[in-house]
Scaffold this active site. Structure first.
Site, PDB file in Angstrom:
ATOM      1  N   GLY A 189       9.023   0.573   8.528  1.00 23.04           N
ATOM      2  CA  GLY A 189       7.944   1.671   9.197  1.00 23.04           C
ATOM      3  C   GLY A 189       8.093   1.814  10.507  1.00 23.04           C
ATOM      4  O   GLY A 189       8.109   0.732  11.153  1.00 23.04           O
ATOM      5  N   HIS A 245       1.018  -1.206  -0.109  1.00 20.21           N
ATOM      6  CA  HIS A 245       0.012  -0.108   0.019  1.00 20.21           C
ATOM      7  C   HIS A 245       0.803   1.328   0.107  1.00 20.21           C
ATOM      8  O   HIS A 245       2.069   0.991  -0.163  1.00 20.21           O
ATOM      9  CB  HIS A 245      -0.963  -0.036   1.308  1.00 20.21           C
ATOM     10  CG  HIS A 245      -0.268  -0.247   2.565  1.00 20.21           C
ATOM     11  ND1 HIS A 245       0.773   0.627   3.042  1.00 20.21           N
ATOM     12  CD2 HIS A 245      -0.294  -1.387   3.465  1.00 20.21           C
ATOM     13  CE1 HIS A 245       1.082  -0.007   4.119  1.00 20.21           C
ATOM     14  NE2 HIS A 245       0.560  -1.135   4.373  1.00 20.21           N
ATOM     15  N   GLN A 246       0.294   2.354   0.127  1.00 15.68           N
ATOM     16  CA  GLN A 246       1.020   3.640  -0.039  1.00 15.68           C
ATOM     17  C   GLN A 246       2.143   3.645   0.995  1.00 15.68           C
ATOM     18  O   GLN A 246       2.958   4.313   0.951  1.00 15.68           O
ATOM     19  CB  GLN A 246       0.158   4.908   0.249  1.00 15.68           C
ATOM     20  CG  GLN A 246      -0.692   5.089  -1.170  1.00 15.68           C
ATOM     21  CD  GLN A 246       0.272   5.180  -2.562  1.00 15.68           C
ATOM     22  OE1 GLN A 246       0.998   5.710  -2.520  1.00 15.68           O
ATOM     23  NE2 GLN A 246       0.015   4.306  -3.289  1.00 15.68           N
ATOM     24  N   SER A 260      -1.652  -3.398   5.688  1.00 13.28           N
ATOM     25  CA  SER A 260      -2.003  -4.489   4.830  1.00 13.28           C
ATOM     26  C   SER A 260      -3.459  -5.061   5.489  1.00 13.28           C
ATOM     27  O   SER A 260      -4.512  -5.281   4.574  1.00 13.28           O
ATOM     28  CB  SER A 260      -1.329  -5.474   4.456  1.00 13.28           C
ATOM     29  OG  SER A 260      -0.205  -4.893   4.032  1.00 13.28           O
ATOM     30  N   ARG A 261      -3.653  -5.011   6.833  1.00 12.01           N
ATOM     31  CA  ARG A 261      -4.814  -5.806   7.289  1.00 12.01           C
ATOM     32  C   ARG A 261      -6.025  -4.794   7.590  1.00 12.01           C
ATOM     33  O   ARG A 261      -7.010  -5.149   7.716  1.00 12.01           O
ATOM     34  CB  ARG A 261      -4.183  -6.097   8.907  1.00 12.01           C
ATOM     35  CG  ARG A 261      -3.382  -7.513   8.980  1.00 12.01           C
ATOM     36  CD  ARG A 261      -3.119  -7.742  10.317  1.00 12.01           C
ATOM     37  NE  ARG A 261      -2.383  -9.031  10.295  1.00 12.01           N
ATOM     38  CZ  ARG A 261      -0.974  -9.425  10.745  1.00 12.01           C
ATOM     39  NH1 ARG A 261      -0.361  -8.185  10.923  1.00 12.01           N
ATOM     40  NH2 ARG A 261      -0.474 -10.414  10.878  1.00 12.01           N
ATOM     41  N   HIS A 320       4.079   1.168   1.931  1.00 12.57           N
ATOM     42  CA  HIS A 320       4.959   0.507   1.479  1.00 12.57           C
ATOM     43  C   HIS A 320       5.813   1.515   0.428  1.00 12.57           C
ATOM     44  O   HIS A 320       7.014   1.369   0.144  1.00 12.57           O
ATOM     45  CB  HIS A 320       4.878  -0.665   0.896  1.00 12.57           C
ATOM     46  CG  HIS A 320       4.372  -1.977   1.798  1.00 12.57           C
ATOM     47  ND1 HIS A 320       2.807  -2.120   1.935  1.00 12.57           N
ATOM     48  CD2 HIS A 320       5.046  -2.463   2.732  1.00 12.57           C
ATOM     49  CE1 HIS A 320       2.880  -3.162   2.969  1.00 12.57           C
ATOM     50  NE2 HIS A 320       4.259  -3.282   3.257  1.00 12.57           N
ATOM     51  N   GLN A 346       9.048  -3.623  16.350  1.00 11.83           N
ATOM     52  CA  GLN A 346       9.881  -4.409  15.094  1.00 11.83           C
ATOM     53  C   GLN A 346      10.896  -3.452  14.760  1.00 11.83           C
ATOM     54  O   GLN A 346      12.091  -4.082  14.494  1.00 11.83           O
ATOM     55  CB  GLN A 346       8.909  -4.620  13.910  1.00 11.83           C
ATOM     56  CG  GLN A 346       9.908  -5.137  12.606  1.00 11.83           C
ATOM     57  CD  GLN A 346       8.799  -5.572  11.723  1.00 11.83           C
ATOM     58  OE1 GLN A 346       8.195  -6.613  11.702  1.00 11.83           O
ATOM     59  NE2 GLN A 346       8.588  -4.697  10.478  1.00 11.83           N
TER      60      GLN A 346
HETATM   61  O1  PAF Z   1       6.669  -5.500   8.437  1.00 13.92           O
HETATM   62  C1  PAF Z   1       6.822  -6.718   7.809  1.00 13.92           C
HETATM   63  O2  PAF Z   1       6.210  -6.395   6.800  1.00 13.92           O
HETATM   64  C2  PAF Z   1       7.586  -7.871   8.226  1.00 13.92           C
HETATM   65  O3  PAF Z   1       7.418  -8.153   9.371  1.00 13.92           O
HETATM   66  C3  PAF Z   1       8.638  -8.179   7.565  1.00 13.92           C
HETATM   67  C4  PAF Z   1       9.743  -6.891   8.277  1.00 13.92           C
HETATM   68  C5  PAF Z   1       8.691  -7.955   6.199  1.00 13.92           C
HETATM   69  C6  PAF Z   1       9.394  -9.400   7.901  1.00 13.92           C
HETATM   70  O4  PAF Z   1       8.658 -10.613   7.496  1.00 13.92           O
END
Ligand code: PAF
Length: 280
Positions: free
Chosen positions: A144, A31-32, A183-184, A34, A150
């Site tokens: 992000g 999506h935007q 995405s969800r 990304h 993460q």
């Molecule tokens: O953030 C994500 O989309 C995922 O956790 C990643 C970093 C691609 C790892 O699978």
């Protein structure tokens, strides 16, 4: 734009790239948010590689691995439009060869906070990202800020394992309503998607209260919960007030000077994450 499948193909494509190489790992359903990661990467680096891989090891047994949205053709179009050099779309067997036994665990940070709610999740993330890094050998990798923990887990891993890679955090992109792109969000009904803006509005209310001098963790939490209260059927799964490097979670009567307010709200059956920074 090259489309790569096997590890050997990805290694060859990487070897052909010269100059600064940027890398954006994704699970597809782009999506935007990304697009922004990729644009920032294209601006910062001579060439950019993207991976699209729905990583099974970061999903719990009751989570949405099987139904996670898969939109490869549209994803490739977006990568092409942004000016990505190569997209690597490995199969599960490429990333996890038969008999694979090795994992990467960011022991403390990976098992606290959201790691408590999703046991094994950050082990799956750290393992897959380290494998992707070994093949793509980027100079910079882009993540992000929406997935705040993460981002910090990956930074920790890169430091601990001596990867020579700069990790760049990119600010969250939002729908016009303010809802953080994810995405969800595709799982939400249109009306729910609009109403879910209240999550960000409630975070903004916390920041406003903090700016106005409210520094007690429990009062900031109360602010969030009461502001979100009108979003019927929403359940706050996590409410975390973090210190700036996520080394501490403020609770109760503790004083919060600077850091982040991060939340996970389950709404319409969807787990929605968002956060906002708090400055002193
Ligand atoms: O953030 C994500 O989309 C995922 O956790 C990643 C970093 C691609 C790892 O699978």
């Amino acid at each position: 734009m090259k489309i790569l499948h096997s590890v050997a193909e990805a290694r060859r494509a990487r070897a052909d790239l010269t100059g600064a190489v940027g890398f954006v790992p994704t699970m597809g359903a782009l999506h935007q948010g990304h697009a922004e990661l990729m644009k920032v990467a294209v601006d910062a680096c001579g060439s950019v590689m993207v991976s699209i891989f729905v990583n099974p090891t970061q999903f719990g047994p009751a989570e949405d691995f099987a139904r996670y949205p898969r939109t490869l053709e549209a994803d490739l179009d977006l990568c092409r439009a942004v000016g990505v050099e190569a997209v690597w779309v490995p199969a599960v067997e490429d990333i996890y060869p038969a008999g694979a036994q090795t994992v990467v665990e960011v022991e403390d940070l990976g098992n606290r906070f959201e790691g408590e709610s999703r046991p094994g999740h950050f082990r799956g993330v750290a393992t897959v990202v380290s494998k992707l890094f070994h093949v793509t050998k980027p100079h910079k990798a882009f993540f992000g800020e929406k997935d705040l923990q993460q981002l910090f887990v990956i930074k920790r891993m890169v430091e601990d394992l001596l990867f020579d890679i700069e990790i760049v955090g990119v600010p969250t992109v939002r729908e016009e309503s303010g809802l953080a792109l994810s995405s969800r969000n595709a799982y939400l009904q249109p009306e729910q998607r609009l109403k879910a803006k209240q999550i960000y509005e409630s975070l903004q209310a916390v920041r406003e209260a903090h700016r106005n001098g409210c520094r007690t963790a429990s009062l900031l939490e109360e602010k969030f919960r009461s502001r979100l209260g009108s979003l019927l059927e929403a359940k706050v799964e996590r409410f975390d007030l973090f210190s700036p490097h996520l080394s501490h979670r403020y609770q109760g009567e503790e004083r919060v000077d600077a850091g982040y307010c991060a939340v996970v709200v389950r709404y319409g059956g969807v787990r929605l994450l968002d956060n906002i920074s708090l400055c002193c």
